[in-house]
Design a protein around this motif. Structure first.
Motif, PDB file in Angstrom:
ATOM      1  N   TYR A   1       4.633  37.312  73.424  1.00  0.00           N
ATOM      2  CA  TYR A   1       3.556  36.958  74.372  1.00  0.00           C
ATOM      3  C   TYR A   1       2.681  35.797  73.813  1.00  0.00           C
ATOM      4  CZ  TYR A   1       0.790  38.889  70.593  1.00  0.00           C
ATOM      5  OH  TYR A   1       0.033  39.394  69.407  1.00  0.00           O
TER       6      TYR A   1
ATOM      7  N   SER B   1      -1.557  34.715  73.833  1.00  0.00           N
ATOM      8  CA  SER B   1      -2.771  34.892  74.240  1.00  0.00           C
ATOM      9  C   SER B   1      -3.723  33.796  74.438  1.00  0.00           C
ATOM     10  CB  SER B   1      -3.413  35.772  72.914  1.00  0.00           C
ATOM     11  OG  SER B   1      -2.650  36.720  72.339  1.00  0.00           O
TER      12      SER B   1
ATOM     13  N   ARG C   1      -3.146  37.992  78.094  1.00  0.00           N
ATOM     14  CA  ARG C   1      -1.997  37.572  77.511  1.00  0.00           C
ATOM     15  C   ARG C   1      -1.015  37.527  78.538  1.00  0.00           C
ATOM     16  NH1 ARG C   1       0.604  43.156  74.708  1.00  0.00           N
ATOM     17  NH2 ARG C   1       1.020  44.214  76.886  1.00  0.00           N
ATOM     18  N   GLN C   2      -0.050  36.509  78.153  1.00  0.00           N
ATOM     19  CA  GLN C   2       1.048  36.411  79.118  1.00  0.00           C
ATOM     20  C   GLN C   2       2.387  36.894  78.307  1.00  0.00           C
ATOM     21  OE1 GLN C   2       1.385  35.420  82.700  1.00  0.00           O
ATOM     22  NE2 GLN C   2       3.505  36.093  82.046  1.00  0.00           N
ATOM     23  N   ILE C   3       3.129  37.776  79.011  1.00  0.00           N
ATOM     24  CA  ILE C   3       4.348  38.128  78.289  1.00  0.00           C
ATOM     25  C   ILE C   3       5.417  36.962  78.826  1.00  0.00           C
ATOM     26  CG2 ILE C   3       6.213  39.664  78.396  1.00  0.00           C
ATOM     27  CD1 ILE C   3       4.128  41.901  78.222  1.00  0.00           C
ATOM     28  N   THR C   4       6.248  36.469  77.719  1.00  0.00           N
ATOM     29  CA  THR C   4       7.186  35.420  78.191  1.00  0.00           C
ATOM     30  C   THR C   4       8.566  35.933  77.947  1.00  0.00           C
ATOM     31  OG1 THR C   4       7.065  34.711  75.868  1.00  0.00           O
ATOM     32  CG2 THR C   4       5.427  33.579  77.464  1.00  0.00           C
TER      33      THR C   4
ATOM     34  N   HIS D   1       3.685  31.973  69.224  1.00  0.00           N
ATOM     35  CA  HIS D   1       3.544  33.309  69.949  1.00  0.00           C
ATOM     36  C   HIS D   1       3.644  34.210  69.090  1.00  0.00           C
ATOM     37  CE1 HIS D   1       7.891  32.518  69.596  1.00  0.00           C
ATOM     38  NE2 HIS D   1       8.051  33.974  69.898  1.00  0.00           N
TER      39      HIS D   1
ATOM     40  N   ASP E   1       1.486  41.616  83.032  1.00  0.00           N
ATOM     41  CA  ASP E   1       1.435  40.673  81.997  1.00  0.00           C
ATOM     42  C   ASP E   1       2.588  39.945  81.925  1.00  0.00           C
ATOM     43  OD1 ASP E   1      -1.180  41.476  81.161  1.00  0.00           O
ATOM     44  OD2 ASP E   1      -0.570  42.405  79.506  1.00  0.00           O
TER      45      ASP E   1
END
Length: 247
Positions: free
Chosen positions: A68, A70, A76-79, A100, A192
């Motif tokens: 992720y 922040s 947050r963005q989960i990648t 990350h 997310d």
């Protein structure tokens, strides 16, 4: 975080790598020797923190975790979602400082591989090193597919693509039964990962159910119609490189 008493359990990693090329007995021994004793990590804990400089890479033995990034507002963005058998930060060997973090989505069991031992693998076991390198390349391919999904697929197609991907990745490490698998993730976590609100995620799950392609209840997903699910997702598994090809 607590250590367990058993030796590192690497069968999920061996299963995944073996789908792509044969591992020798010496290479399996080398993987075992590279790992520290496993340890348990509670749900919601950072395995790797953003901007740190890890001295070891971490193998996820069981459970789910996520990479992720922040934002300043706390979102947050989960990648990427990690599954059993994933080296969640193998790239830290060369990347040094992390851009990350990696957080547990469930209770997890992990084992650390000190970078010094991984460097030794690159020098003594070049074929195994190439297989691990391929693993990082596939990580990049997963990120590309997530970027395409985020930018161009519909919300329904994006969710369907994630279900297809996780099913095949879990199948590769023996974590499925028929067309079903455990996915004990909250709708907030899925939001997310998809860049959507929990309300929108709930609607999309209901839509997949209404389409008759999945049964999704209590943290378990049963795929009822793979062909239709893959059609909704425009899913092409090429990027996962699950076929056996010498490296």
């Amino acid at each position: 975080m607590t250590k367990t008493r058993s030796a590192p359990r690497i069968q999920t990693l061996v299963d995944k790598l073996s789908r792509r090329d044969r591992l020798s007995d010496d290479e399996i021994v080398a993987l075992k020797k590279a790992l520290e004793p496993p340890r348990s990590v509670a749900v919601g804990a950072d395995i790797v923190r953003e901007h740190t400089r890890p001295s070891a890479s971490t193998l996820l033995i069981s459970g789910f975790s996520a990479r992720y990034s922040s934002l300043e507002d706390g979102s947050r963005q989960i990648t990427e979602i990690n599954v059993s058998g994933d080296f969640i930060d193998l790239h830290s060997l060369l990347m040094k400082q992390m851009d990350h973090g990696v957080v547990t989505l469930t209770e997890c069991v992990v084992a650390d591989a000190p970078h010094t031992r991984l460097i030794d693998i690159t020098e003594r076991h070049p074929h195994l090193a190439r297989l691990l390198w391929l693993d990082t390349i596939i990580d990049a391919a997963i990120h590309r597919q997530w970027l395409v999904a985020m930018g161009r697929r519909s919300g329904l197609g994006h969710l369907a693509h994630l279900v297809c991907e996780l099913y095949l990745r879990l199948q590769a490490v023996g974590q499925t039964g028929g067309l079903g698998f455990e996915l004990p993730l909250t709708q907030s976590v899925l939001g997310d990962a998809l860049g959507l609100s929990t309300v929108h995620v709930s609607r999309l799950i209901s839509e997949l159910r209404a389409e008759g392609v999945v049964q999704w209840s209590g943290g378990r997903v049963e795929i009822l119609d793979w062909r239709r699910l893959a059609e909704i997702a425009e899913f092409d598994p090429t990027y996962l490189r699950l076929q056996s090809e010498p490296v």
